[in-house]
Write an enzyme that holds these catalytic residues in place. Structure first.
Site, mmCIF file in Angstrom:
data_model
loop_
_atom_site.group_PDB
_atom_site.id
_atom_site.type_symbol
_atom_site.label_atom_id
_atom_site.label_comp_id
_atom_site.label_asym_id
_atom_site.label_seq_id
_atom_site.Cartn_x
_atom_site.Cartn_y
_atom_site.Cartn_z
ATOM 1 N N CYS A 1 0.699 -1.118 -0.052
ATOM 2 C CA CYS A 1 -0.154 -0.011 -0.053
ATOM 3 C C CYS A 1 0.874 1.210 0.023
ATOM 4 O O CYS A 1 1.771 1.662 0.948
ATOM 5 C CB CYS A 1 -1.075 -0.097 1.279
ATOM 6 S SG CYS A 1 -2.328 -0.906 0.911
ATOM 7 N N THR B 1 -1.166 -1.334 -5.633
ATOM 8 C CA THR B 1 -1.623 0.117 -6.217
ATOM 9 C C THR B 1 -0.446 1.062 -6.705
ATOM 10 O O THR B 1 0.473 0.974 -5.874
ATOM 11 C CB THR B 1 -2.792 0.740 -5.733
ATOM 12 O OG1 THR B 1 -2.027 0.977 -4.367
ATOM 13 C CG2 THR B 1 -3.967 0.020 -5.559
ATOM 14 N N CYS C 1 -13.978 -0.178 -43.487
ATOM 15 C CA CYS C 1 -13.616 1.259 -43.324
ATOM 16 C C CYS C 1 -14.772 2.078 -43.446
ATOM 17 O O CYS C 1 -15.638 2.200 -44.157
ATOM 18 C CB CYS C 1 -12.628 1.618 -44.503
ATOM 19 S SG CYS C 1 -12.132 3.254 -44.344
ATOM 20 N N CYS D 1 -13.398 7.420 -41.311
ATOM 21 C CA CYS D 1 -13.303 8.686 -40.233
ATOM 22 C C CYS D 1 -11.736 9.309 -40.398
ATOM 23 O O CYS D 1 -11.723 10.392 -40.134
ATOM 24 C CB CYS D 1 -13.260 8.119 -38.795
ATOM 25 S SG CYS D 1 -11.949 6.813 -38.638
ATOM 26 N N CYS E 1 -1.066 9.165 -38.942
ATOM 27 C CA CYS E 1 -0.017 8.798 -39.932
ATOM 28 C C CYS E 1 0.819 9.946 -40.356
ATOM 29 O O CYS E 1 1.934 10.226 -40.271
ATOM 30 C CB CYS E 1 -0.145 7.683 -40.838
ATOM 31 S SG CYS E 1 1.206 6.936 -41.686
ATOM 32 N N CYS F 1 4.092 0.303 -38.373
ATOM 33 C CA CYS F 1 4.292 0.506 -36.838
ATOM 34 C C CYS F 1 3.129 0.194 -36.031
ATOM 35 O O CYS F 1 3.110 0.122 -34.913
ATOM 36 C CB CYS F 1 4.579 2.139 -36.614
ATOM 37 S SG CYS F 1 3.070 3.156 -37.044
ATOM 38 N N CYS G 1 -2.085 3.189 -36.874
ATOM 39 C CA CYS G 1 -3.197 3.220 -37.541
ATOM 40 C C CYS G 1 -4.216 1.932 -36.924
ATOM 41 O O CYS G 1 -5.484 2.314 -36.742
ATOM 42 C CB CYS G 1 -3.089 3.149 -39.028
ATOM 43 S SG CYS G 1 -2.292 1.580 -39.729
ATOM 44 N N CYS H 1 -7.762 3.072 -35.093
ATOM 45 C CA CYS H 1 -8.859 2.858 -35.875
ATOM 46 C C CYS H 1 -10.166 2.589 -34.904
ATOM 47 O O CYS H 1 -10.020 1.581 -34.000
ATOM 48 C CB CYS H 1 -8.762 1.785 -36.877
ATOM 49 S SG CYS H 1 -10.128 1.441 -37.870
#
Lengths: 447, 437
Positions: free
Chosen positions: B139, B205, B347, B350, B357, B385, B388, B392
């Site tokens: 803790c 935590t 797709c 959007c 990118c 990479c 995207c 998405c």
């Protein structure tokens, strides 16, 4: 009560007062804070957002929704008003289902677009409730522009001109401002006298005077305005209504839908408005739908829209058609009126002929149907009161010919909204054209 | 049907889902409800030494951050160990264990760092017939200011010492709960092992401030205008916890040391991932505090279903299966080449892949093709990479497709090599050159 509801002829009080008030309540009640937060969370903040492209005033929708989501609701409203000073009314009356919300990628993804219209209303209502105008006027330019018509196009133009520091005088034919926002929109889309509150909001910029009861062509002429002011913007809309084109004089009970709609909007107590037991509306646009639904809401027993072409040709959106159908309006297609039947000069029925397309041309089939009617509304389009312009401005198909920036054939006269060939019978288009004309006027005046 | 019964350091439970030592396990009422709901075990909220119990603040104890739709992503807590009388807790533990003999009841303990204090409490806990103890060295708030909790967990020598005391003074299995508020989790884990602990559990935590009130300038949760760091948990900490579990599981010195995985476990998938990385079972708190105990039904059904589908017969078939696949960056295969691929049918246009990118990466996704809004990968620019894919909003719309050996990578113009090759032998690596010379 039953007997009153079913009384023949055109009568008031078909429904109890309370019921009528309920019927005319806000069509889309505003989103409360939590609802707005949930709705705003659904926005994907698209790149080069399709909703924004679909908006005639190009409001930066993803940005204003993100501002709502982050708790900057006034900032959201400012984003909207930057592009559309009548964003409050557009949030209520825009056919979003064929504009921004149709283009929303979540419509593509799930068939459930982000509730852009309601979110816009949430933002604009919130800022307008503060009674503080969000813009400051630029330093006075000493230029004075005349605007004809205090409707959406004229108000948007006047506001943008005033922002740039020009003095504006609006000449309005009616005794009240707002144009179609005040007189031409179904009552359940603009409740609580919103159109007038919005005009007050727009005028809050300062530098705009409105002269009422001044239609063009009477004491006010285009030539007079051109000589007296540095520039003129025409945004007076369409004052004429197309006739049915039938033989003889129309019997009692036949009326223009726009007049009925205006009467509804101006009525303090709608239960005192008379409506037929059996109503027929001729037309296929938003006016026909607004007229038919409201006749039904006043208590008409049967309301039928008759349109001379097919459903796919109707100008009213699918949403509006569904709204009418769910209100109990019958929508009938491929029918044109051929004869109004009357008894003692009072309408009793309308005879319609079925139509069809023959080699691309609409023709009657010869077969007819008769629909009982004690009231019939014409909603088959409006026309420019051409005479008012004195023939000085070039027209195109009965409307003022304009370029993209609102210029007319006269170098010191601009125009926008329904009176032009670019008009689309939409508040939002009129606002965009008024605004863009103001920018063009400003550029021209300031060299 | 897959067998999901669990045996963790000899402690048996019908499933691997335990409730972590936390507010949901503070008293019999809650634990009874949890067992009725189907939880396999609990770690009873931390007991302190005999005497007047600790006190909690009387204002808000929790702060939070949310995702879209106000989904709770991270919770922060300044509640201390149990503030109920030690003997009330012990009585309840005994009764609950008696009522639920098939469930695991482990007792969390935190007493001062003195052998006498541990010697005093261990027999009392043992007497309840609980299945084991968990040493709360984790803790980060409140108790740490008094030399307990994370204050112990941050000093490996103390961990080893206390673990040894406990092993010497009780027959019960000893689980050491680790704090993530350190630089390298392997050191405290090694210390626990050296002290003879039967297992470690992690993570406790994370020290955190969830937000600042911009009207009052007080950190949240605000106690009369002031705030103190709390312990952060919930879905947001899961990646941190997964890494720490993996670090211990693959460390040569602690390999084989049982681990009870904790940290943001919300669904059966989370649990399966922890176990795949080496956890012998899992402990849950925030998800239960957010949705109630019923979530265990989804966890049990989901885990069983996945195991059935994949043909895993028991948890032993799953535990540690991903551990060998965790490696150092330097050993990753540099000849593994992927390209993003956008499924045009799914797709929704959007444009987020494009702008992510374009603005922040490699300019490898179009926005317009022939005047139309169209998003398509430019393989000549794509470095594979995965950004995207991650931005998405539509699942599986963008995928990373590995290039087959022998095909040409349009970005580099080179053919993809079949052989595995990593940084240690790469010509750009100065150490590799040195080794070759």
């Amino acid at each position: 009560m039953q007997s009153k509801q079913l009384a023949d002829g055109i009568a008031a009080g078909r429904l109890p007062k309370g019921r009528i008030a309920e019927n005319f309540a806000d069509l889309h009640p505003p989103l409360a804070g939590h609802e707005a937060a949930v709705a705003a969370d659904r926005c994907y903040f698209c790149y080069d957002a399709p909703c924004m492209t679909a908006c005639p005033t190009s409001i930066d929708i993803p940005l204003f929704i993100r501002q709502i989501a982050t708790g900057n609701v006034n900032g959201a409203a400012k984003t909207i008003f930057d592009q559309n000073i009548l964003g409050g009314m557009c949030a209520r009356v825009c056919p979003t289902e064929t504009l921004c919300e149709e283009a929303c990628v979540r419509e593509t993804a799930e068939g459930k677009p982000v509730e852009i219209g309601l979110l816009q209303r949430h933002a604009t209502d919130s800022l307008m409730a503060k009674n503080k105008h969000p813009y400051k006027r630029a330093k006075s330019t000493g230029k004075h522009v005349a605007v004809v018509g205090a409707g959406p196009a004229g108000l948007a133009c006047a506001h943008r001109l005033a922002m740039h520091g020009h003095q504006v005088t609006i000449f309005e034919s009616r005794k009240k401002p707002g144009g179609l926002n005040e007189f031409g929109i179904a009552a359940y889309k603009s409740t609580d006298d919103f159109a007038q509150a919005e005009v007050d909001f727009v005028l809050g910029i300062g530098g705009i005077d409105i002269k009422y009861g001044k239609p063009l062509g009477d004491t006010v002429t285009l030539d007079g305005l051109r000589s007296e002011y540095d520039a003129v913007f025409l945004g007076m809309g369409l004052s004429g209504v197309n006739a049915l084109g039938l033989k003889g004089k129309d019997p009692q009970g036949v009326e223009n839908a726009v007049d009925f709609i205006a009467r509804l909007r101006q009525a303090k107590d709608k239960s005192k408005l008379a409506v037929g037991r059996r109503v027929v509306v001729i037309g296929g646009g938003m006016t026909a739908i607004d007229c038919a639904i409201q006749a039904k809401l006043l208590g008409a027993e049967e309301v039928t829209i008759c349109y001379r072409r097919g459903q796919e040709n109707m100008n009213a959106s699918e949403f509006e058609q569904d709204l009418a159908a769910s209100a109990g309006v019958s929508l009938r297609h491929w029918l044109k009126p051929v004869k109004l039947k009357a008894k003692g000069g009072v309408l009793t029925a309308v005879e319609l002929e079925y139509t069809e397309l023959k080699k691309g041309k609409l023709e009657g089939t010869g077969e007819t149907v008769t629909i009982q009617a004690d009231q019939l509304f014409r909603a088959i389009g409006q026309t420019l009161g051409e005479d008012d312009l004195g023939g000085a401005v070039e027209l195109k198909k009965g409307r003022i010919r304009t370029k993209a920036d609102g210029r007319t054939s006269l170098k010191d006269v601009w125009a926008g909204g329904d009176c032009t060939d670019q008009g689309e019978d939409l508040t939002v288009t009129a606002v965009a054209q008024g605004r863009d004309a103001a920018e063009s006027i400003h550029k021209t005046l300031m060299g | 049907m897959a067998d999901i019964s669990n045996n963790f350091v000899g402690i048996k439970s019908p499933n691997p889902f335990w409730l972590a030592s936390a507010p949901p396990t503070d008293k019999a009422y809650n634990v009874e409800r949890a067992f009725k709901a189907g939880w396999g075990g609990v770690v009873w909220k931390t007991l302190g030494e005999e005497g007047p119990p600790v006190v909690n603040v009387n204002g808000p104890r929790y702060g939070a951050i949310w995702g879209a739709d106000r989904r709770l992503l991270g919770l922060n807590n300044i509640e201390l160990i149990t503030d109920r009388d030690l003997y009330v807790n012990l009585r309840e533990i005994k009764q609950v264990k008696k009522n639920w003999p098939d469930r695991a009841v482990v007792v969390s303990i935190m007493v001062p760092c003195e052998e006498a204090a541990w010697k005093a409490i261990l027999p009392l806990v043992e007497e309840t017939e609980a299945d084991g103890i968990e040493l709360n060295f984790g803790c980060p708030h409140g108790m740490s200011e008094r030399g307990m909790g994370a204050a112990v967990g941050q000093v490996p020598e103390y961990i080893e010492m206390v673990a040894r005391w406990c092993k010497a003074n009780t027959r019960m299995p000893v689980i050491v709960k680790l704090t993530p508020n350190i630089t390298d989790i392997r050191y405290p884990a090694r210390a626990a092992k050296a002290g003879g602990a039967d297992a470690v559990s992690l993570i406790n935590t994370i020290s955190s401030i969830t937000s600042v009130n911009l009207d009052t300038f007080s950190p949240e949760p605000s106690i009369d205008g002031k705030g103190s760091h709390g312990g952060y948990c919930g879905p947001a900490v899961k990646p941190i916890a997964l890494n720490m579990v993996a670090e211990i599981a693959r460390d040569a010195e602690t390999a084989g040391l049982p681990i009870s995985g904790i940290g943001g476990i919300t669904t059966w998938r989370d649990a399966a991932e922890f176990m795949a990385l080496g956890a012998g079972n899992v402990q849950v708190c925030t998800a239960a505090m957010t949705y109630g105990f019923k979530i265990v039904e989804e966890m049990i059904a989901g885990l069983s279903n996945w195991m059935d589908v994949k043909g895993h017969k028991s948890l032993d078939d799953v535990i540690g299966r991903a551990t060998p696949n965790v490696t150092d960056w330097q050993y990753l295969n540099l000849n593994y080449v992927t390209k993003a691929s956008i499924d045009q049918d799914s797709c929704i246009k959007c444009g987020r892949c494009h702008i992510a990118c374009e603005d922040t990466s490699h300019q490898a996704i179009t926005s317009m093709v022939d005047g139309q809004r169209h998003f398509e990968v430019i393989e000549e620019e794509c470095v594979g990479c995965n950004l995207c894919v991650n931005v998405c909003p539509v699942e599986n719309c963008i995928t990373m497709v590995p290039l087959k050996a022998g095909t040409k990578d349009k970005r580099t113009g080179k053919k993809v090599a079949k052989e595995y090759a990593n940084w240690t032998t790469h010509p750009n690596n100065p150490s590799a050159r040195d080794a070759a010379e």
